[in-house]
Design a protein around this motif. Structure first.
Motif, mmCIF file in Angstrom:
data_model
loop_
_atom_site.group_PDB
_atom_site.id
_atom_site.type_symbol
_atom_site.label_atom_id
_atom_site.label_comp_id
_atom_site.label_asym_id
_atom_site.label_seq_id
_atom_site.Cartn_x
_atom_site.Cartn_y
_atom_site.Cartn_z
ATOM 1 N N LEU A 196 0.830 -1.211 0.000
ATOM 2 C CA LEU A 196 0.000 0.000 0.000
ATOM 3 C C LEU A 196 0.860 1.255 0.000
ATOM 4 N N ASP A 197 1.963 1.192 0.746
ATOM 5 C CA ASP A 197 2.871 2.335 0.812
ATOM 6 C C ASP A 197 3.475 2.611 -0.565
ATOM 7 N N GLU A 198 3.828 1.532 -1.270
ATOM 8 C CA GLU A 198 4.382 1.699 -2.619
ATOM 9 C C GLU A 198 3.350 2.281 -3.571
ATOM 10 N N LYS A 199 2.096 1.828 -3.426
ATOM 11 C CA LYS A 199 1.031 2.376 -4.265
ATOM 12 C C LYS A 199 0.802 3.853 -3.956
ATOM 13 N N PHE A 200 0.856 4.185 -2.658
ATOM 14 C CA PHE A 200 0.656 5.573 -2.243
ATOM 15 C C PHE A 200 1.761 6.462 -2.800
ATOM 16 N N LYS A 201 3.001 5.961 -2.724
ATOM 17 C CA LYS A 201 4.122 6.731 -3.260
ATOM 18 C C LYS A 201 3.977 6.921 -4.765
ATOM 19 N N LEU A 202 3.481 5.875 -5.437
ATOM 20 C CA LEU A 202 3.270 5.975 -6.879
ATOM 21 C C LEU A 202 2.208 7.024 -7.194
ATOM 22 N N LEU A 203 1.141 7.012 -6.385
ATOM 23 C CA LEU A 203 0.088 8.011 -6.584
ATOM 24 C C LEU A 203 0.604 9.417 -6.307
ATOM 25 N N GLU A 204 1.416 9.535 -5.264
ATOM 26 C CA GLU A 204 2.017 10.833 -4.967
ATOM 27 C C GLU A 204 2.860 11.317 -6.138
ATOM 28 N N LYS A 205 3.595 10.378 -6.716
ATOM 29 C CA LYS A 205 4.452 10.723 -7.849
ATOM 30 C C LYS A 205 3.622 11.159 -9.040
ATOM 31 N N HIS A 207 0.744 12.517 -8.966
ATOM 32 C CA HIS A 207 0.054 13.793 -8.719
ATOM 33 C C HIS A 207 1.019 14.954 -8.516
ATOM 34 N N ALA A 208 2.288 14.635 -8.283
ATOM 35 C CA ALA A 208 3.279 15.689 -8.064
ATOM 36 C C ALA A 208 3.887 16.146 -9.393
ATOM 37 N N VAL A 209 4.240 17.419 -9.452
ATOM 38 C CA VAL A 209 4.895 17.943 -10.658
ATOM 39 C C VAL A 209 6.378 17.626 -10.575
ATOM 40 N N PRO A 210 6.911 16.870 -11.533
ATOM 41 C CA PRO A 210 8.341 16.553 -11.486
ATOM 42 C C PRO A 210 9.181 17.806 -11.720
ATOM 43 N N ALA A 211 10.364 17.805 -11.137
ATOM 44 C CA ALA A 211 11.242 18.978 -11.220
ATOM 45 C C ALA A 211 11.564 19.349 -12.663
ATOM 46 N N TRP A 212 11.732 18.317 -13.505
ATOM 47 C CA TRP A 212 12.110 18.600 -14.894
ATOM 48 C C TRP A 212 10.996 19.309 -15.679
ATOM 49 N N ALA A 213 9.758 19.329 -15.137
ATOM 50 C CA ALA A 213 8.633 19.928 -15.866
ATOM 51 C C ALA A 213 8.341 21.359 -15.438
ATOM 52 N N ASP A 214 9.111 21.881 -14.441
ATOM 53 C CA ASP A 214 8.827 23.232 -13.940
ATOM 54 C C ASP A 214 8.856 24.285 -15.052
ATOM 55 N N LYS A 215 9.938 24.291 -15.827
ATOM 56 C CA LYS A 215 10.077 25.306 -16.889
ATOM 57 C C LYS A 215 9.031 25.098 -17.983
ATOM 58 N N LEU A 216 8.775 23.837 -18.316
ATOM 59 C CA LEU A 216 7.799 23.520 -19.360
ATOM 60 C C LEU A 216 6.423 24.061 -18.985
ATOM 61 N N LEU A 217 5.969 23.803 -17.777
ATOM 62 C CA LEU A 217 4.648 24.252 -17.337
ATOM 63 C C LEU A 217 4.593 25.773 -17.203
ATOM 64 N N THR A 227 -3.754 27.606 -16.919
ATOM 65 C CA THR A 227 -3.951 28.756 -16.020
ATOM 66 C C THR A 227 -3.102 28.661 -14.766
ATOM 67 N N SER A 228 -2.676 27.437 -14.401
ATOM 68 C CA SER A 228 -1.887 27.255 -13.178
ATOM 69 C C SER A 228 -0.959 26.054 -13.349
ATOM 70 N N THR A 229 0.176 26.126 -12.683
ATOM 71 C CA THR A 229 1.129 25.005 -12.717
ATOM 72 C C THR A 229 1.019 24.141 -11.469
ATOM 73 N N ASN A 230 0.179 24.551 -10.518
ATOM 74 C CA ASN A 230 0.153 23.866 -9.221
ATOM 75 C C ASN A 230 -0.628 22.554 -9.236
ATOM 76 N N ASP A 231 -1.641 22.446 -10.070
ATOM 77 C CA ASP A 231 -2.506 21.268 -10.050
ATOM 78 C C ASP A 231 -2.193 20.285 -11.165
ATOM 79 N N LYS A 232 -1.014 20.413 -11.736
ATOM 80 C CA LYS A 232 -0.622 19.514 -12.823
ATOM 81 C C LYS A 232 0.316 18.440 -12.280
ATOM 82 N N GLY A 233 -0.008 17.194 -12.541
ATOM 83 C CA GLY A 233 0.784 16.102 -11.995
ATOM 84 C C GLY A 233 1.755 15.509 -13.001
ATOM 85 N N TYR A 234 2.255 14.324 -12.644
ATOM 86 C CA TYR A 234 3.274 13.658 -13.442
ATOM 87 C C TYR A 234 2.745 13.281 -14.827
ATOM 88 N N ASP A 235 1.517 12.733 -14.871
ATOM 89 C CA ASP A 235 0.964 12.301 -16.163
ATOM 90 C C ASP A 235 0.782 13.480 -17.104
#
Length: 270
Positions: A196-205, A207-217, A227-235
């Motif tokens: 479950l912890d691994e699944k949770f971490k995967l979900l966190e990943k 939903h989180a914006v990866p560092a490499w996507a900061d400039k792109l977004l 309109t915002s970069t805050n609610d954009k996740g990994y997918d």
């Protein structure tokens, strides 16, 4: 299945006449331990007087009935309260009967428990086997008993201690089994928690914006594509990167899409 109290009541009158304390305790424990295994037994014989023994010896010889003993009065451990006979409440004298369906004949289960309690089994005799018979000799022969010797208080106390120790061993065994079950449950729970912890971490990943996507977004926001970069996740970030790689975020492509949309809007207004 009867209750233990009901099973015990069937043998109570005979057990009450057993004078040897260790034999009496072992008999009570035998009924109880067999019951726990799903086998119900009844004690058919305990203490037997000399007269009763002589009458039993006469059976099949001078009185009707089959021969059931080679012992005259004074020649049986029953005459000294050191022996018992039993029968299966369900199954009778059928030594192959398996009423609890555990793959072990009920008779064998009774013999196993009796031997653990310190009884010797008549079925082990080399001649004139007596399968329903158990006895405790305390190292005394029938000749010893006929001469007046009896088990000492020390021998009886030792036998009682060994019988009671079986309960302690049983509790220890059950405690070990419980501990094993708890350990297995703990390991299973830990494995499940890890999954479950691994699944949770995967979900966190995801939903989180990866560092490499900061400039792109940030660039996409400046172009009013988001309109915002805050609610954009990994997918979303991954899809956005694929669009950028395909040139779909370049101004010329976006202008072309805008022109197409504008043309479709005009056609819809006609």
């Amino acid at each position: 299945m009867s209750t233990l109290t009901e099973v015990q009541a069937k043998s109570a009158p005979i057990i009450s006449q057993i004078q040897n304390e260790a034999v009496r305790l072992a008999t009570l424990k035998l009924i109880e331990r067999c019951y726990k295994r799903g086998v119900e037994i009844r004690i058919t014989q305990g203490f037997r007087t000399t007269e009763e023994q002589n009458a039993l010896y006469a059976q099949g010889r001078t009185t009707p009935g089959p021969i059931v003993t080679n012992a005259r009065g004074g020649q049986s451990y029953h005459n000294y309260s050191l022996a018992i006979d039993f029968v299966l409440i369900k199954g009778g004298y059928n030594m192959q009967y398996d009423g609890d369906s555990d793959g072990i004949a009920d008779w064998v289960e009774v013999v196993t428990e009796a031997k653990a309690l310190g009884f010797a089994w008549g079925g082990d005799w080399k001649s004139f086997k007596d399968d329903p018979h158990f006895e405790m000799s305390f190292g005394l022969s029938l000749a010893d008993l006929r001469s007046g010797k009896r088990p000492s208080s020390t021998q009886i106390s030792k036998a009682i201690s060994q019988i009671n120790a079986l309960d302690d061993k049983e509790e220890e065994r059950m405690s070990e089994q419980l501990e094993k079950k708890l350990d297995e449950f703990k390991k299973a729970a830990e494995a499940q928690f890890t999954a479950l912890d691994e699944k949770f971490k995967l979900l966190e990943k995801r939903h989180a914006v990866p560092a490499w996507a900061d400039k792109l977004l940030s660039d996409m926001k400046q172009k009013n594509l988001i309109t915002s970069t805050n609610d954009k996740g990994y997918d979303f970030s991954t899809i956005a990167q694929m669009m950028k790689n395909a040139g779909m975020l370049e101004k010329t492509f976006l202008d072309h899409v805008a022109q197409i949309n504008k043309g479709e809007h005009k056609n819809e207004s006609k």
